[in-house]
Design a protein around this motif. Structure first.
Motif, mmCIF file in Angstrom:
data_model
loop_
_atom_site.group_PDB
_atom_site.id
_atom_site.type_symbol
_atom_site.label_atom_id
_atom_site.label_comp_id
_atom_site.label_asym_id
_atom_site.label_seq_id
_atom_site.Cartn_x
_atom_site.Cartn_y
_atom_site.Cartn_z
ATOM 1 N N SER A 48 0.830 -1.203 0.000
ATOM 2 C CA SER A 48 0.000 0.000 0.000
ATOM 3 C C SER A 48 0.867 1.256 0.000
ATOM 4 O O SER A 48 0.553 2.240 -0.688
ATOM 5 N N GLU A 49 1.970 1.234 0.744
ATOM 6 C CA GLU A 49 2.870 2.386 0.776
ATOM 7 C C GLU A 49 3.542 2.607 -0.584
ATOM 8 O O GLU A 49 3.644 3.737 -1.067
ATOM 9 N N THR A 123 -2.652 11.371 0.298
ATOM 10 C CA THR A 123 -2.644 10.903 -1.091
ATOM 11 C C THR A 123 -3.980 11.164 -1.758
ATOM 12 O O THR A 123 -4.037 11.657 -2.895
ATOM 13 N N ALA A 124 -5.069 10.825 -1.067
ATOM 14 C CA ALA A 124 -6.392 11.085 -1.635
ATOM 15 C C ALA A 124 -6.651 12.578 -1.766
ATOM 16 O O ALA A 124 -7.356 13.019 -2.682
ATOM 17 N N GLY A 125 -6.073 13.372 -0.848
ATOM 18 C CA GLY A 125 -6.269 14.814 -0.929
ATOM 19 C C GLY A 125 -5.725 15.407 -2.212
ATOM 20 O O GLY A 125 -6.256 16.405 -2.724
ATOM 21 N N ILE A 126 -4.660 14.806 -2.745
ATOM 22 C CA ILE A 126 -4.100 15.296 -4.012
ATOM 23 C C ILE A 126 -5.120 15.158 -5.130
ATOM 24 O O ILE A 126 -5.149 15.969 -6.066
ATOM 25 N N ALA A 127 -5.971 14.136 -5.029
ATOM 26 C CA ALA A 127 -6.995 13.939 -6.058
ATOM 27 C C ALA A 127 -7.997 15.089 -6.099
ATOM 28 O O ALA A 127 -8.647 15.313 -7.125
ATOM 29 N N PHE A 128 -8.152 15.806 -4.998
ATOM 30 C CA PHE A 128 -9.123 16.907 -4.943
ATOM 31 C C PHE A 128 -8.490 18.269 -5.208
ATOM 32 O O PHE A 128 -9.196 19.286 -5.192
ATOM 33 N N LEU A 129 -7.180 18.300 -5.431
ATOM 34 C CA LEU A 129 -6.501 19.591 -5.578
ATOM 35 C C LEU A 129 -6.966 20.340 -6.824
ATOM 36 O O LEU A 129 -7.023 19.760 -7.917
ATOM 37 N N PRO A 130 -7.264 21.621 -6.685
ATOM 38 C CA PRO A 130 -7.483 22.442 -7.884
ATOM 39 C C PRO A 130 -6.167 22.581 -8.650
ATOM 40 O O PRO A 130 -5.090 22.527 -8.062
ATOM 41 N N VAL A 131 -6.242 22.743 -9.937
ATOM 42 C CA VAL A 131 -5.036 22.854 -10.752
ATOM 43 C C VAL A 131 -4.567 24.308 -10.779
ATOM 44 O O VAL A 131 -5.248 25.210 -10.276
ATOM 45 N N HIS A 132 -3.418 24.526 -11.382
ATOM 46 C CA HIS A 132 -2.831 25.869 -11.425
ATOM 47 C C HIS A 132 -3.737 26.849 -12.156
ATOM 48 O O HIS A 132 -3.821 28.026 -11.777
ATOM 49 N N GLY A 188 3.932 -2.946 -5.851
ATOM 50 C CA GLY A 188 3.322 -1.624 -5.829
ATOM 51 C C GLY A 188 3.481 -0.897 -7.149
ATOM 52 O O GLY A 188 2.563 -0.216 -7.624
ATOM 53 N N PHE A 189 4.667 -1.049 -7.779
ATOM 54 C CA PHE A 189 4.885 -0.404 -9.084
ATOM 55 C C PHE A 189 3.979 -1.015 -10.146
ATOM 56 O O PHE A 189 3.418 -0.290 -10.984
ATOM 57 N N ILE A 190 3.840 -2.322 -10.143
ATOM 58 C CA ILE A 190 2.998 -2.986 -11.140
ATOM 59 C C ILE A 190 1.560 -2.502 -11.032
ATOM 60 O O ILE A 190 0.913 -2.194 -12.042
ATOM 61 N N VAL A 191 1.037 -2.425 -9.807
ATOM 62 C CA VAL A 191 -0.356 -1.995 -9.633
ATOM 63 C C VAL A 191 -0.520 -0.538 -10.062
ATOM 64 O O VAL A 191 -1.447 -0.197 -10.815
ATOM 65 N N ALA A 192 0.366 0.346 -9.601
ATOM 66 C CA ALA A 192 0.265 1.767 -9.946
ATOM 67 C C ALA A 192 0.503 1.988 -11.437
ATOM 68 O O ALA A 192 -0.255 2.717 -12.101
ATOM 69 N N GLY A 193 1.541 1.362 -11.984
ATOM 70 C CA GLY A 193 1.849 1.544 -13.397
ATOM 71 C C GLY A 193 0.763 1.011 -14.302
ATOM 72 O O GLY A 193 0.418 1.640 -15.310
ATOM 73 N N ALA A 194 0.223 -0.160 -13.970
ATOM 74 C CA ALA A 194 -0.839 -0.743 -14.794
ATOM 75 C C ALA A 194 -2.095 0.122 -14.765
ATOM 76 O O ALA A 194 -2.777 0.284 -15.785
ATOM 77 N N LEU A 195 -2.404 0.690 -13.601
ATOM 78 C CA LEU A 195 -3.591 1.543 -13.497
ATOM 79 C C LEU A 195 -3.428 2.808 -14.330
ATOM 80 O O LEU A 195 -4.339 3.216 -15.075
ATOM 81 N N PHE A 196 -2.268 3.446 -14.247
ATOM 82 C CA PHE A 196 -2.018 4.632 -15.063
ATOM 83 C C PHE A 196 -2.003 4.285 -16.553
ATOM 84 O O PHE A 196 -2.520 5.040 -17.383
ATOM 85 N N LEU A 197 -1.414 3.156 -16.909
ATOM 86 C CA LEU A 197 -1.367 2.747 -18.312
ATOM 87 C C LEU A 197 -2.777 2.528 -18.851
ATOM 88 O O LEU A 197 -3.101 2.954 -19.975
ATOM 89 N N TYR A 198 -3.630 1.888 -18.066
ATOM 90 C CA TYR A 198 -5.010 1.644 -18.490
ATOM 91 C C TYR A 198 -5.751 2.963 -18.703
ATOM 92 O O TYR A 198 -6.404 3.168 -19.745
ATOM 93 N N LEU A 199 -5.646 3.865 -17.739
ATOM 94 C CA LEU A 199 -6.360 5.139 -17.845
ATOM 95 C C LEU A 199 -5.815 5.975 -18.998
ATOM 96 O O LEU A 199 -6.577 6.608 -19.737
ATOM 97 N N TYR A 200 -4.498 5.972 -19.165
ATOM 98 C CA TYR A 200 -3.874 6.788 -20.212
ATOM 99 C C TYR A 200 -4.280 6.315 -21.602
ATOM 100 O O TYR A 200 -4.456 7.136 -22.519
ATOM 101 N N VAL A 219 -7.955 5.595 -5.343
ATOM 102 C CA VAL A 219 -7.752 4.171 -5.062
ATOM 103 C C VAL A 219 -6.758 3.989 -3.920
ATOM 104 O O VAL A 219 -6.879 3.057 -3.121
ATOM 105 N N ALA A 220 -5.780 4.882 -3.835
ATOM 106 C CA ALA A 220 -4.746 4.765 -2.818
ATOM 107 C C ALA A 220 -5.332 4.718 -1.406
ATOM 108 O O ALA A 220 -4.832 3.986 -0.542
ATOM 109 N N PHE A 221 -6.388 5.479 -1.163
ATOM 110 C CA PHE A 221 -6.969 5.491 0.182
ATOM 111 C C PHE A 221 -7.534 4.117 0.525
ATOM 112 O O PHE A 221 -7.313 3.606 1.634
ATOM 113 N N ALA A 222 -8.239 3.498 -0.422
ATOM 114 C CA ALA A 222 -8.818 2.177 -0.168
ATOM 115 C C ALA A 222 -7.722 1.137 0.057
ATOM 116 O O ALA A 222 -7.831 0.281 0.951
ATOM 117 N N ILE A 223 -6.649 1.209 -0.740
ATOM 118 C CA ILE A 223 -5.545 0.259 -0.575
ATOM 119 C C ILE A 223 -4.871 0.448 0.774
ATOM 120 O O ILE A 223 -4.466 -0.519 1.430
#
Length: 449
Positions: A48-49, A123-132, A188-200, A219-223
């Motif tokens: 999870s970390e 980590t989940a808070g970053i998901a709610f951040l307004p952009v520049h 952890g890299f496989i899970v994160a990388g695969a998720l980003f690859l799928y979304l991208y 997703v990070a919060f649930a993990i």
């Protein structure tokens, strides 16, 4: 992101006493603690970390330069993102110190719950951040704040389970059990990388930059919740708590540690520096370098890196067998020498065509698996027993800070200005530090004997 307290010495009187004590407890009807049970908790909890770790790292390359640093060119935006990325490693030792005090006053369970809740929330808070575009420079300030909170939480998440795993592992198989906790990194890299690859690849580019990149941070919060319960199941168990106390795995003050055991902290951190220097140079740097120079696409680089992470898993498993045969220090020294050779070939590999670039990633991940599988705690057996719990945490903090925190920032900046030879110098310096620290540790042991 942890340091195990391990030793490669053959079974001695203490090991035989431990075996006899475990047998006596079993005969009395008390449940014996299996190293396998501890290993499962360590792997699940640390995954999870590392998922949080790589989610932020990948986003620093393919997302943050566009959404938080749109005023800069792509290279400068990525360098800014890597600078913010490093803040967590600077904050981590402060988190270790803070949460050691929490554990002293309220216990290991409260400390772990608070740390992982903070990690998941940040980590989940970053998901709610307004952009520049919406919030201007304040968005960057908030991003940096959340990144610092992540680092504080990582420091506080040290639970002593890797130390307990190492100390309760069979003496002749400690290299194998040392490796088990490290498997969390490639997973952890496989899970994160695969998720980003799928979304991208599945989302329209505008949708991915608009909202799709936020999903992995949710997703990070649930993990983290899953990881929290996996670790609490162990650290709150009476048998595990008793073992932790028996092994004197409890916190002491950071200042006292530095004053009395500072030399061992430095030696332990530098003994694994080759591995930590390599860590980001095969995960984040190729993604930034190849994409910024328009030599490869994001899906192409992520795809080969996912294969590389699988290679690292296999290499880690092999490192456990190798360490059991020739010793953990010899394994680290051998792999450090191989990393030095890889450093010399890196500019030629990464500066070539697709085949050589893929070879750089795959060979780099293989070496990372061999080294990182045995990187934690090789020299920390030198700590006094009462100092091992805090000493292991601070050793890991220093190793990450010195070896890995600024690696993607320095490698990208130096390579853009002076060429890929900068990678060679960075890796060679890490390999040299590892070999020097292992030699110093060996001399210290001989002197003590």
């Amino acid at each position: 992101m942890t340091a195990d307290i391990l030793s490669t010495r053959l079974p001695g009187p203490r090991a035989r006493e431990d075996d006899q004590a475990r047998a006596a407890r079993h005969a009395e009807g008390h449940p014996s603690v299996s190293p396998g049970d501890i290993a499962v908790g360590v792997i699940i909890g640390r995954t999870s970390e590392y998922f949080d770790f790589f989610t932020y790292g990948i986003a620093s390359v393919i997302v943050f330069p566009q959404v938080f640093f749109p005023f800069a060119d792509p290279l400068a935006g990525t360098l800014y993102a890597f600078a913010v990325f490093a803040l967590a490693f600077i904050a981590r030792p402060f988190g270790t110190t803070l949460f050691m005090h929490v554990q002293k006053h309220w216990g290991r369970g409260v400390k772990l719950t608070a740390a992982l809740f903070l990690l998941g929330t940040a980590t989940a808070g970053i998901a709610f951040l307004p952009v520049h575009e919406t919030l201007g420079a304040h968005a960057i300030v908030l991003l940096a704040l959340f990144r610092c909170l992540q680092g504080i939480a990582w420091g506080g998440s040290w639970d002593g389970l890797p130390s307990l795993l190492a100390l309760n592992a069979p003496a002749r198989r400690r290299g194998w059990y040392a490796m088990l906790g490290q498997l969390s990194a490639p997973i952890g890299f496989i899970v994160a990388g695969a998720l980003f690859l799928y979304l991208y690849t599945r989302l329209d580019p505008a949708d991915f930059i608009g909202w799709g990149w936020r999903f992995p941070f949710f997703v990070a919060f649930a993990i983290n919740v899953v990881g929290l319960f996996a670790r609490l199941r162990l650290v709150m168990d009476n048998e595990f708590s008793r073992l932790l106390e028996e092994r004197e795995l409890r916190p002491i003050g950071t200042l006292e540690m530095v004053r009395t055991q500072g030399r061992h902290i430095v030696t332990g951190a530098f003994a694994s520096l080759a591995s930590y220097a390599l860590f980001h140079l095969v995960t984040l740097f190729p993604l930034s370098w190849l994409v910024l120079r328009h030599q490869r696409t994001v899906p192409q680089v992520l795809s080969i890196e996912l294969v590389g992470a699988a290679v690292a898993l296999g290499a880690m498993l092999y490192s456990g067998h190798l360490a059991n045969r020739i010793g953990r220090r010899h394994t680290l020294g051998l792999v450090a020498a191989l990393i030095g050779v890889f450093a010399l070939a890196s500019p030629w590999l990464l500066g070539g065509g697709a085949v050589r670039q893929d070879a750089f990633v795959l060979i780099g991940f293989a070496l990372l698996g061999l080294s990182y599988g045995q990187s934690s705690g090789t020299a920390t057996a030198n700590f006094l027993p009462a100092c091992r719990y805090t000493g292991a945490a601070l050793t890991a903090d220093l190793a990450w800070l010195v070896g890995a925190a600024f690696a993607p920032l320095v490698a990208l900046g130096v390579s853009d200005r002076y060429g890929l030879g900068g990678i060679s110098l960075y890796l060679l310096s890490g390999a040299a530090c590892t070999l020097a620290a292992l030699a110093a540790n060996r001399s210290a042991r001989r002197a003590a004997a």
